[in-house]
Design a protein around this motif. Sequence first.
Motif: not given
Length: 247
Positions: A47, A147, A149-150, A177, A181, A187-192
């Motif tokens: 971030r 759910t 977690e990546h 990561k 990608e 791209s990967y979110k933190e979780s999906e």
Amino acid sequence: MKNKSSAVFGFFVSGGGIIPYSEETISFLASGNKCPNCSHQVLGWARLNSYSADGKKLNYWRVAPLFPDLVECPKCYYRWKFFRDSQTITNDSSSVENPQSQQINSIKTVQPNITIHLEQESERNRTSNETVLVPPGVKITVKRSRTVEHTVDVSWSDLKGGSLDLGLKDIFGISIKGEIEKKRGRSYKESETIEYEVELNGEKVSQYNLVWTDIWCKGFIELTINNTTQMLPFRFRDSSELEVIPV
């Protein structure tokens, strides 16, 4: 206002070398990722805005060398050096309005090198098993979701000759990561959340097992610090699949 902390003065790495954080990076880590200027809590290293020594904005931490020269608070635009050295950065009101207009001095520091190697084959691990009974001659539709977690798991226990700071491990995880990608083209979110809708036919069998299977990318990082190279395996949770198995 700047927070000060004397709890940590650098992180020890293999080979007995020391790569020191700057005082403001130490303050950032010790306060739970709070900006040393405005105390805004940043949710993770990625971030932070990152820059090269000449003020060019970089794409997170996926740069060469691995670490940015400068990091910046996404709220107040306060910018500081990632590592210690003798130079000074000026932060004023004009830089807040236009952060990229700052004139940044060159930073020179010793940095570890990391090369990421991905394997072609994935690893499949079953994680849960649910049994569903279907009345004879009846078809039913069931919905299931999970759910994922990546996360990146690195075998840090295999590291010899020293230890790595937790913040540095986070950075390596982000770099791994990012490489995945790049290879995957996504791209990967933190979780999906993954959802499945399946039909179970009681005309064939009256019992089904619903099994969730995690898919992991595997590989290893080639970490070189002070001319010492080590290979550390890692895996990355890519996705999860629902298998329908008649019993």
